[in-house]
Scaffold this motif. Structure first.
Motif, PDB file in Angstrom:
ATOM      1  N   LEU A 265       0.785  -1.080   0.043  1.00 30.35           N
ATOM      2  CA  LEU A 265      -0.037   0.058  -0.065  1.00 30.35           C
ATOM      3  C   LEU A 265       1.169   1.302  -0.026  1.00 30.35           C
ATOM      4  CD1 LEU A 265      -2.839  -1.011   2.697  1.00 30.35           C
ATOM      5  CD2 LEU A 265      -3.067  -1.002   0.001  1.00 30.35           C
ATOM      6  N   ALA A 266       2.062   1.193   0.730  1.00 27.66           N
ATOM      7  CA  ALA A 266       2.865   2.599   0.722  1.00 27.66           C
ATOM      8  C   ALA A 266       3.647   2.757  -0.575  1.00 27.66           C
ATOM      9  CB  ALA A 266       3.943   2.147   1.714  1.00 27.66           C
ATOM     10  N   ALA A 267       3.682   1.734  -1.217  1.00 28.20           N
ATOM     11  CA  ALA A 267       4.260   1.815  -2.402  1.00 28.20           C
ATOM     12  C   ALA A 267       3.698   2.441  -3.605  1.00 28.20           C
ATOM     13  CB  ALA A 267       4.939   0.398  -3.035  1.00 28.20           C
ATOM     14  N   ILE A 268       1.954   2.037  -3.440  1.00 27.19           N
ATOM     15  CA  ILE A 268       1.269   2.691  -4.473  1.00 27.19           C
ATOM     16  C   ILE A 268       0.653   3.989  -3.959  1.00 27.19           C
ATOM     17  CG2 ILE A 268      -0.998   2.640  -5.152  1.00 27.19           C
ATOM     18  CD1 ILE A 268      -1.070  -0.501  -4.640  1.00 27.19           C
ATOM     19  N   ALA A 269       1.047   4.376  -2.783  1.00 29.21           N
ATOM     20  CA  ALA A 269       0.900   5.645  -2.248  1.00 29.21           C
ATOM     21  C   ALA A 269       1.872   6.698  -2.730  1.00 29.21           C
ATOM     22  CB  ALA A 269       0.746   5.839  -0.590  1.00 29.21           C
ATOM     23  N   LEU A 270       3.173   6.248  -2.967  1.00 31.81           N
ATOM     24  CA  LEU A 270       4.046   6.883  -3.403  1.00 31.81           C
ATOM     25  C   LEU A 270       3.750   7.499  -4.916  1.00 31.81           C
ATOM     26  CD1 LEU A 270       7.317   5.034  -2.374  1.00 31.81           C
ATOM     27  CD2 LEU A 270       6.485   7.115  -1.437  1.00 31.81           C
ATOM     28  N   LEU A 271       2.785   7.115  -5.567  1.00 33.61           N
ATOM     29  CA  LEU A 271       2.461   7.542  -6.951  1.00 33.61           C
ATOM     30  C   LEU A 271       1.809   9.069  -7.008  1.00 33.61           C
ATOM     31  CD1 LEU A 271       0.693   4.591  -8.421  1.00 33.61           C
ATOM     32  CD2 LEU A 271       2.907   5.681  -9.212  1.00 33.61           C
ATOM     33  N   ILE A 272       1.629   9.338  -5.457  1.00 38.31           N
ATOM     34  CA  ILE A 272       1.036  10.736  -5.188  1.00 38.31           C
ATOM     35  C   ILE A 272       1.917  11.881  -5.280  1.00 38.31           C
ATOM     36  CG2 ILE A 272       0.030  12.323  -3.519  1.00 38.31           C
ATOM     37  CD1 ILE A 272      -1.500  10.031  -2.286  1.00 38.31           C
ATOM     38  N   PRO A 273       3.392  11.685  -4.740  1.00 39.83           N
ATOM     39  CA  PRO A 273       4.488  12.710  -5.196  1.00 39.83           C
ATOM     40  C   PRO A 273       4.798  12.624  -6.535  1.00 39.83           C
ATOM     41  CG  PRO A 273       5.223  10.819  -3.880  1.00 39.83           C
ATOM     42  CD  PRO A 273       3.665  10.788  -3.731  1.00 39.83           C
ATOM     43  N   VAL A 274       4.864  11.253  -7.204  1.00 37.26           N
ATOM     44  CA  VAL A 274       5.209  11.393  -8.586  1.00 37.26           C
ATOM     45  C   VAL A 274       4.376  11.857  -9.501  1.00 37.26           C
ATOM     46  CG1 VAL A 274       5.400   9.535 -10.648  1.00 37.26           C
ATOM     47  CG2 VAL A 274       6.291   9.027  -8.219  1.00 37.26           C
ATOM     48  N   THR A 275       3.113  11.828  -9.408  1.00 38.22           N
ATOM     49  CA  THR A 275       1.964  12.744 -10.264  1.00 38.22           C
ATOM     50  C   THR A 275       2.333  14.110  -9.813  1.00 38.22           C
ATOM     51  OG1 THR A 275       0.301  12.093  -8.407  1.00 38.22           O
ATOM     52  CG2 THR A 275       0.310  10.682 -10.345  1.00 38.22           C
ATOM     53  N   LEU A 276       2.233  14.351  -8.796  1.00 36.73           N
ATOM     54  CA  LEU A 276       2.335  15.779  -8.401  1.00 36.73           C
ATOM     55  C   LEU A 276       3.673  16.441  -9.037  1.00 36.73           C
ATOM     56  CD1 LEU A 276       1.005  16.104  -4.858  1.00 36.73           C
ATOM     57  CD2 LEU A 276      -0.110  16.575  -6.741  1.00 36.73           C
ATOM     58  N   PHE A 277       4.677  15.710  -8.958  1.00 37.95           N
ATOM     59  CA  PHE A 277       6.049  16.225  -9.685  1.00 37.95           C
ATOM     60  C   PHE A 277       5.724  16.417 -11.197  1.00 37.95           C
ATOM     61  CE2 PHE A 277       9.994  15.425 -11.850  1.00 37.95           C
ATOM     62  CZ  PHE A 277      10.775  16.345 -11.344  1.00 37.95           C
ATOM     63  N   VAL A 278       5.119  15.647 -11.815  1.00 38.44           N
ATOM     64  CA  VAL A 278       4.873  15.760 -13.192  1.00 38.44           C
ATOM     65  C   VAL A 278       3.998  16.910 -13.630  1.00 38.44           C
ATOM     66  CG1 VAL A 278       3.644  14.673 -15.498  1.00 38.44           C
ATOM     67  CG2 VAL A 278       5.096  13.138 -13.743  1.00 38.44           C
ATOM     68  N   VAL A 279       3.010  17.047 -12.757  1.00 43.68           N
ATOM     69  CA  VAL A 279       1.920  18.180 -12.775  1.00 43.68           C
ATOM     70  C   VAL A 279       2.806  19.479 -12.791  1.00 43.68           C
ATOM     71  CG1 VAL A 279      -0.127  19.148 -12.043  1.00 43.68           C
ATOM     72  CG2 VAL A 279      -0.153  16.929 -12.440  1.00 43.68           C
ATOM     73  N   ARG A 280       3.517  19.540 -11.569  1.00 42.75           N
ATOM     74  CA  ARG A 280       4.132  20.799 -11.312  1.00 42.75           C
ATOM     75  C   ARG A 280       5.360  21.242 -12.146  1.00 42.75           C
ATOM     76  NH1 ARG A 280       5.501  25.119 -10.936  1.00 42.75           N
ATOM     77  NH2 ARG A 280       5.670  26.626  -9.105  1.00 42.75           N
ATOM     78  N   VAL A 281       6.538  20.223 -12.138  1.00 44.91           N
ATOM     79  CA  VAL A 281       7.324  20.476 -13.016  1.00 44.91           C
ATOM     80  C   VAL A 281       7.453  20.383 -14.436  1.00 44.91           C
ATOM     81  CG1 VAL A 281       9.774  19.903 -12.935  1.00 44.91           C
ATOM     82  CG2 VAL A 281       8.549  19.719 -10.911  1.00 44.91           C
TER      83      VAL A 281
END
Length: 395
Positions: free
Chosen positions: A143-159
Motif C-alpha cells: 500500500l505504501a508503494a502505491i501511495a508513493l504515486l502521489i508525489p510522482v504525479t504531483l511532480f509531473v504536474v508541477r515540474v
C-alpha cells in the motif's frame, strides 16, 4: 483592447511604435507591470504626474515573475482541460508520459531493492515468527508503494506541465474538503448495501469471522486494521490521481482551443478523456489476468463511472470517496477473514470493487452500487452548487 480604467493614455497609441505594436517583442518594449510602467506614451508626450498604478497600453502579456512560477488555471474550463494552460506546448504530453514512466521505473527498482534487503535481514519473510505479521507487513509495504504515486504525479504536474499541483485535484485548484467528506459519507450507503447483499448471497458463514482466524493475538488483528485505516485512503487517492486525474487531463489537453475541425472538437469534448481514464486500469488488469472477464468488465464499469463523475463534478473528490470506502470495507473483510494473502493477487483488488470472485455477481453488484452512487452524488452536487468549471480569469 482599451486601456484600464483610470489610465491617462489614449485608447490607442500613435506614432510608428504604436503602428507596430502587434508583435509580441514590440509590446514588451513599452508595456511593463505595475510600478515599473514607462511614463512616456508612444506619442512622445510624457505624463505630467507619473502614477505607478497606471498601466501602459496595451495591457502586457503575462510575464513570469519568479523562476519557478507556474501557469494559472485556464478560466472557464472543465476538469479534463485544466492542463491546457497558456504555457502548454505540443511536446508537453509526451514528455509528461516519459517522465512519469522513468519515475515509475525507479520507484519499482527502489521497492524491489528495499524488499530484497528486508528479506535478507529478516530471513525468508518480513516476520519469521508470525505468518500473520508477515502478511500485514507485506500489505503495508504494498500500500505504501502505491501511495508513493502521489508525489510522482504531483511532480509531473508541477515540474513537467508547469502548472499548479492543485489543478490535478479539482477545477478550484485545491482539495474541496467539505465536498470530499460528503462524498465519503454518501459512499457508505451503496457500499454497505452491496457488501451485505454479496455476503448474504455468497452464503459465507459467520464461522469465517475473526474467531476462526488464528492471528496469534488480538494485537496482530488490531495492527492489520490500523495499517488498512492509515494506508488504504492514500493508496486509493494515488490510484485516482494517476488513473483518472493525470490520464484524463493529458488526453483533454490535446484539443486546440482555436481549432474548428471536427477532430479538434472531439478532442476538446470530455468523452476521449473519460474513455481513457475509465478503461486504463481495466486494460492493465486484463493484460495480467486475461481469464478474469467478469472482473475486467466490472473494473471498466467502475472506471468509466468514476471518470464521468470526475468530469461532472469538476474534481477527483467523488471518485476518491467511493474508492476509499470500497477499499476500506474490502480490505477489512480480508483481514477479519484471514485472507490478507489474497490482496494484490487478482482475487482481491484494491480497485474499489465489491468483495467477490470472477463471477457475473461481481459485475451485477458493481453496476448497481456505482449506479446508486452516481444518482446520490450528482443530486448532491446539483443542490450544493459544486463547481464544474474553473473560475474565470480576472484581469
Amino acid at each position: 483592447m482599451p486601456p484600464p480604467p483610470g489610465s491617462s493614455w489614449p485608447a490607442a497609441p500613435e506614432g510608428p511604435e504604436g503602428q507596430a505594436c502587434g508583435g509580441y517583442a514590440q509590446e514588451q518594449t513599452w508595456a511593463w507591470p505595475l510600478g515599473g510602467a514607462r511614463q512616456t506614451p508612444p506619442g512622445g508626450h510624457p505624463a505630467l504626474t507619473p502614477d505607478p498604478s497606471v498601466w501602459a497600453w496595451p495591457p502586457p502579456r503575462p510575464v513570469r515573475s519568479k523562476q519557478f512560477a507556474c501557469a494559472e488555471l485556464p478560466g472557464g474550463e472543465s476538469y479534463h482541460r485544466l492542463a491546457r494552460t497558456p504555457l502548454f506546448r505540443w511536446w508537453v504530453p509526451p514528455l509528461a508520459v516519459l517522465v512519469f514512466a522513468v519515475l515509475l521505473f525507479f520507484l519499482w527498482v527502489g521497492v524491489m531493492l528495499v524488499m530484497t534487503i528486508v528479506a535478507i535481514l529478516g530471513g525468508s519473510g518480513l516476520a519469521p515468527d508470525s505468518v500473520r505479521v508477515g502478511e500485514i507487513a507485506g500489505l503495508a509495504f504494498g500500500l505504501a508503494a502505491i501511495a508513493l504515486l502521489i508525489p510522482v504525479t504531483l511532480f509531473v504536474v508541477r515540474v513537467v506541465q508547469w502548472r499548479r499541483a492543485g489543478s490535478l485535484i479539482s477545477v478550484e485548484g485545491r482539495v474541496r474538503w467539505r465536498w470530499l467528506a460528503r462524498c465519503v459519507f454518501t459512499a457508505a450507503v451503496p457500499v454497505t448495501a452491496g457488501t451485505g447483499l454479496l455476503l448474504l448471497v455468497s452464503g459465507r458463514p459467520p464461522a469465517d469471522g475473526p474467531g476462526a482466524v488464528n492471528y496469534g493475538s488480538v494485537e496482530v488483528l488490531a495492527a492489520a486494521l490500523l495499517v488498512i485505516a492509515l494506508l488504504v485512503p492514500l493508496q486509493s487517492a494515488a490510484e485516482e490521481m494517476t488513473v483518472r486525474g493525470l490520464t484524463m487531463q493529458l488526453v483533454g489537453s490535446l484539443g486546440s482551443p482555436s481549432g474548428d475541425s471536427a477532430f479538434s472538437r472531439v478532442l476538446r469534448s470530455p468523452w476521449p478523456a473519460v474513455l481513457a481514464g475509465g478503461t486504463l486500469f481495466a486494460a492493465l488488469y486484463a493484460s495480467t489476468h486475461p481469464g478474469n472477464l467478469w472482473t475486467t468488465v466490472s473494473l471498466a464499469v467502475f472506471g468509466l463511472a468514476m471518470a464521468w463523475l470526475t468530469w461532472r463534478t469538476g474534481g477527483l473528490e467523488a471518485a476518491i470517496g467511493l474508492h476509499v470506502v470500497n477499499s476500506l470495507v474490502q480490505f477489512t473483510l480480508c483481514a477479519v477473514q484471514g485472507r490478507l494473502s489474497e490482496v494484490g493477487t487478482g482475487v482481491v483488488i484494491g480497485g474499489g470493487l465489491p468483495l467477490g470472485t470472477n463471477t457475473p455477481m461481481t459485475l451485477a453488484l458493481t453496476t448497481a452500487q456505482v449506479g446508486l452512487y452516481l444518482l446520490l452524488v450528482t443530486g448532491l452536487a446539483r443542490r450544493g452548487g459544486v463547481s464544474r468549471r474553473s473560475p474565470l480569469t480576472r484581469h
